[in-house]
Design a protein around this motif. Sequence first.
Motif, PDB file in Angstrom:
ATOM      1  N   ILE A 188       0.876  -1.183   0.000  1.00 18.49           N
ATOM      2  CA  ILE A 188       0.000   0.000   0.000  1.00 18.49           C
ATOM      3  C   ILE A 188       0.912   1.231   0.000  1.00 18.49           C
ATOM      4  CG2 ILE A 188      -1.724   1.321   1.293  1.00 18.49           C
ATOM      5  CD1 ILE A 188      -2.608  -1.395   2.539  1.00 18.49           C
ATOM      6  N   ASN A 189       0.773   2.057  -1.015  1.00 19.58           N
ATOM      7  CA  ASN A 189       1.672   3.206  -1.148  1.00 19.58           C
ATOM      8  C   ASN A 189       1.049   4.525  -0.704  1.00 19.58           C
ATOM      9  OD1 ASN A 189       3.619   1.593  -2.449  1.00 19.58           O
ATOM     10  ND2 ASN A 189       2.587   1.881  -4.414  1.00 19.58           N
ATOM     11  N   CYS A 190       1.868   5.326  -0.027  1.00 21.21           N
ATOM     12  CA  CYS A 190       1.549   6.730   0.212  1.00 21.21           C
ATOM     13  C   CYS A 190       2.720   7.486  -0.420  1.00 21.21           C
ATOM     14  CB  CYS A 190       1.513   7.070   1.698  1.00 21.21           C
ATOM     15  SG  CYS A 190       0.512   5.968   2.689  1.00 21.21           S
ATOM     16  N   TYR A 191       2.476   8.694  -0.854  1.00 28.75           N
ATOM     17  CA  TYR A 191       3.542   9.485  -1.466  1.00 28.75           C
ATOM     18  C   TYR A 191       3.657  10.825  -0.744  1.00 28.75           C
ATOM     19  CZ  TYR A 191       3.136   5.994  -5.158  1.00 28.75           C
ATOM     20  OH  TYR A 191       3.098   4.810  -5.851  1.00 28.75           O
ATOM     21  N   LEU A 192       4.869  11.118  -0.304  1.00 30.10           N
ATOM     22  CA  LEU A 192       5.095  12.372   0.406  1.00 30.10           C
ATOM     23  C   LEU A 192       5.846  13.325  -0.526  1.00 30.10           C
ATOM     24  CD1 LEU A 192       4.859  13.844   3.171  1.00 30.10           C
ATOM     25  CD2 LEU A 192       7.166  13.014   3.661  1.00 30.10           C
ATOM     26  N   VAL A 193       5.258  14.474  -0.741  1.00 32.51           N
ATOM     27  CA  VAL A 193       5.845  15.465  -1.650  1.00 32.51           C
ATOM     28  C   VAL A 193       6.377  16.628  -0.826  1.00 32.51           C
ATOM     29  CG1 VAL A 193       5.397  16.969  -3.631  1.00 32.51           C
ATOM     30  CG2 VAL A 193       4.083  14.839  -3.369  1.00 32.51           C
ATOM     31  N   LYS A 194       7.661  16.927  -1.014  1.00 37.97           N
ATOM     32  CA  LYS A 194       8.264  18.055  -0.310  1.00 37.97           C
ATOM     33  C   LYS A 194       8.304  19.248  -1.255  1.00 37.97           C
ATOM     34  CE  LYS A 194      12.368  19.429   2.212  1.00 37.97           C
ATOM     35  NZ  LYS A 194      13.770  19.197   2.474  1.00 37.97           N
ATOM     36  N   THR A 195       7.711  20.327  -0.847  1.00 37.43           N
ATOM     37  CA  THR A 195       7.697  21.520  -1.698  1.00 37.43           C
ATOM     38  C   THR A 195       8.429  22.655  -0.977  1.00 37.43           C
ATOM     39  OG1 THR A 195       5.708  22.551  -0.804  1.00 37.43           O
ATOM     40  CG2 THR A 195       5.366  20.787  -2.403  1.00 37.43           C
ATOM     41  N   ASP A 196       8.455  23.826  -1.589  1.00 31.63           N
ATOM     42  CA  ASP A 196       9.110  25.000  -0.981  1.00 31.63           C
ATOM     43  C   ASP A 196       8.441  25.419   0.319  1.00 31.63           C
ATOM     44  OD1 ASP A 196      10.913  25.200  -2.947  1.00 31.63           O
ATOM     45  OD2 ASP A 196       9.853  26.744  -4.091  1.00 31.63           O
TER      46      ASP A 196
ATOM     47  N   ILE B 182     -12.312  18.510  -3.660  1.00 36.74           N
ATOM     48  CA  ILE B 182     -11.616  18.950  -4.863  1.00 36.74           C
ATOM     49  C   ILE B 182     -12.053  18.085  -6.034  1.00 36.74           C
ATOM     50  CG2 ILE B 182      -9.620  19.883  -3.634  1.00 36.74           C
ATOM     51  CD1 ILE B 182      -8.135  17.292  -4.115  1.00 36.74           C
ATOM     52  N   GLY B 183     -11.880  18.611  -7.235  1.00 38.12           N
ATOM     53  CA  GLY B 183     -12.282  17.861  -8.420  1.00 38.12           C
ATOM     54  C   GLY B 183     -11.430  18.237  -9.614  1.00 38.12           C
ATOM     55  N   GLU B 184     -11.892  17.834 -10.785  1.00 39.52           N
ATOM     56  CA  GLU B 184     -11.178  18.049 -12.048  1.00 39.52           C
ATOM     57  C   GLU B 184     -10.578  19.458 -12.152  1.00 39.52           C
ATOM     58  OE1 GLU B 184     -10.745  15.721 -14.345  1.00 39.52           O
ATOM     59  OE2 GLU B 184      -9.893  16.987 -15.919  1.00 39.52           O
ATOM     60  N   GLY B 185      -9.295  19.515 -12.412  1.00 35.29           N
ATOM     61  CA  GLY B 185      -8.633  20.793 -12.669  1.00 35.29           C
ATOM     62  C   GLY B 185      -8.161  21.536 -11.430  1.00 35.29           C
ATOM     63  N   TYR B 186      -8.432  21.002 -10.255  1.00 32.17           N
ATOM     64  CA  TYR B 186      -7.995  21.688  -9.028  1.00 32.17           C
ATOM     65  C   TYR B 186      -6.459  21.774  -9.033  1.00 32.17           C
ATOM     66  CZ  TYR B 186      -7.427  22.904  -4.108  1.00 32.17           C
ATOM     67  OH  TYR B 186      -7.079  23.544  -2.940  1.00 32.17           O
ATOM     68  N   ALA B 187      -5.947  22.986  -8.878  1.00 30.18           N
ATOM     69  CA  ALA B 187      -4.496  23.189  -8.953  1.00 30.18           C
ATOM     70  C   ALA B 187      -3.851  23.100  -7.580  1.00 30.18           C
ATOM     71  CB  ALA B 187      -4.204  24.543  -9.568  1.00 30.18           C
ATOM     72  N   LEU B 188      -2.743  22.394  -7.517  1.00 33.10           N
ATOM     73  CA  LEU B 188      -2.013  22.262  -6.250  1.00 33.10           C
ATOM     74  C   LEU B 188      -0.850  23.254  -6.173  1.00 33.10           C
ATOM     75  CD1 LEU B 188      -2.163  18.391  -6.072  1.00 33.10           C
ATOM     76  CD2 LEU B 188      -3.258  19.958  -4.476  1.00 33.10           C
ATOM     77  N   SER B 189      -0.738  24.133  -7.183  1.00 28.82           N
ATOM     78  CA  SER B 189       0.360  25.108  -7.191  1.00 28.82           C
ATOM     79  C   SER B 189       0.372  26.038  -5.966  1.00 28.82           C
ATOM     80  CB  SER B 189       0.377  25.913  -8.495  1.00 28.82           C
ATOM     81  OG  SER B 189      -0.915  26.309  -8.848  1.00 28.82           O
ATOM     82  N   PRO B 190      -0.785  26.421  -5.392  1.00 26.71           N
ATOM     83  CA  PRO B 190      -0.712  27.239  -4.173  1.00 26.71           C
ATOM     84  C   PRO B 190       0.007  26.531  -3.019  1.00 26.71           C
ATOM     85  CG  PRO B 190      -2.923  27.328  -5.097  1.00 26.71           C
ATOM     86  CD  PRO B 190      -2.178  26.259  -5.847  1.00 26.71           C
ATOM     87  N   TYR B 191       0.126  25.212  -3.116  1.00 31.47           N
ATOM     88  CA  TYR B 191       0.836  24.441  -2.094  1.00 31.47           C
ATOM     89  C   TYR B 191       2.278  24.162  -2.535  1.00 31.47           C
ATOM     90  CZ  TYR B 191      -3.792  23.709  -0.133  1.00 31.47           C
ATOM     91  OH  TYR B 191      -5.030  23.910   0.403  1.00 31.47           O
ATOM     92  N   GLY B 192       2.688  24.784  -3.619  1.00 29.16           N
ATOM     93  CA  GLY B 192       4.058  24.628  -4.097  1.00 29.16           C
ATOM     94  C   GLY B 192       4.281  23.381  -4.940  1.00 29.16           C
ATOM     95  N   PHE B 193       3.200  22.777  -5.412  1.00 31.27           N
ATOM     96  CA  PHE B 193       3.309  21.547  -6.198  1.00 31.27           C
ATOM     97  C   PHE B 193       2.661  21.802  -7.560  1.00 31.27           C
ATOM     98  CE2 PHE B 193       2.003  16.750  -6.233  1.00 31.27           C
ATOM     99  CZ  PHE B 193       3.171  16.427  -6.906  1.00 31.27           C
ATOM    100  N   ASP B 194       3.486  21.759  -8.609  1.00 33.63           N
ATOM    101  CA  ASP B 194       2.971  22.024  -9.957  1.00 33.63           C
ATOM    102  C   ASP B 194       2.229  20.805 -10.474  1.00 33.63           C
ATOM    103  OD1 ASP B 194       3.628  24.646 -10.367  1.00 33.63           O
ATOM    104  OD2 ASP B 194       5.687  24.167 -10.997  1.00 33.63           O
ATOM    105  N   ALA B 195       1.015  20.673 -10.039  1.00 30.99           N
ATOM    106  CA  ALA B 195       0.225  19.499 -10.382  1.00 30.99           C
ATOM    107  C   ALA B 195      -1.257  19.864 -10.308  1.00 30.99           C
ATOM    108  CB  ALA B 195       0.525  18.373  -9.397  1.00 30.99           C
ATOM    109  N   GLN B 196      -2.058  19.064 -10.999  1.00 27.70           N
ATOM    110  CA  GLN B 196      -3.499  19.289 -10.896  1.00 27.70           C
ATOM    111  C   GLN B 196      -4.263  17.970 -10.763  1.00 27.70           C
ATOM    112  OE1 GLN B 196      -5.688  20.723 -14.211  1.00 27.70           O
ATOM    113  NE2 GLN B 196      -4.239  19.970 -15.728  1.00 27.70           N
ATOM    114  N   VAL B 197      -5.482  18.132 -10.300  1.00 24.36           N
ATOM    115  CA  VAL B 197      -6.317  16.972 -10.034  1.00 24.36           C
ATOM    116  C   VAL B 197      -7.073  16.538 -11.291  1.00 24.36           C
ATOM    117  CG1 VAL B 197      -8.406  16.248  -8.767  1.00 24.36           C
ATOM    118  CG2 VAL B 197      -6.588  17.516  -7.580  1.00 24.36           C
TER     119      VAL B 197
END
Length: 225
Positions: free
Chosen positions: A13-21, A133-148
Amino acid sequence: MTPEIKTINFGGINCYLVKTDTGYILIDTGFPAKRTDLGKELESAGCKPGNLKLVVITHGDHDHAGNCAYLQGKYGARIAMHADDLGMVERGDMGWNRKAKPDKMSIIFRIMGLIAPLFKPGKFETFKPDLTIGEGYALSPYGFDAQVLHLPGHSKGSIGILTTGGELFCGDLIYNFWGKPGCLYINDLADFYASVEKLKKLDIKTVYPGHGKPFPMEQFIKNNR
Ligand SMILES: [Zn+2]
């Protein structure tokens, strides 16, 4: 800064920890029985109460949402998930918003379901997420260049997270056991195929599944033409 991604693997079972700025984002949380191990993994990565900014769960199943109530309480982390799985975590009912009988359940999944209680996963601690959260939710405010991406199939509220670099965290839409990516439990086949078609049109390089090792998207596409 390219975020660092740490895989935390609890026996498949995987969890992923992302370290941002600005802190950390945790994708999925594992079973309550693995709470001590999760705490140790977070600590060794430098993640502690106050800097765990967000927990995203890919769907409401126990093995992904099992430590949300704890992380909300002890770490003050905000929990984000899709609204279509809400009842699963608020009631502790994994059948909520799912068909009485899933469209497809592999034999492996059936066996896993039978032996799972032997591993004592722990009681489902219900919780209310802080945001949906849903389609297109941006995670950039959390320092992660990714979207849902909304990727129903395994459950109605299943989501994926796609980084601008082409890394996809796919939850349980695709499992990767024994080097053969596929889905072991499909609640709704039409949803599942639509989600897969959607992924094929995107620029995805590596897929990080909820279960099993990462694999190239190309490999999955080749096997599922
Ligand atoms: Zn799972």
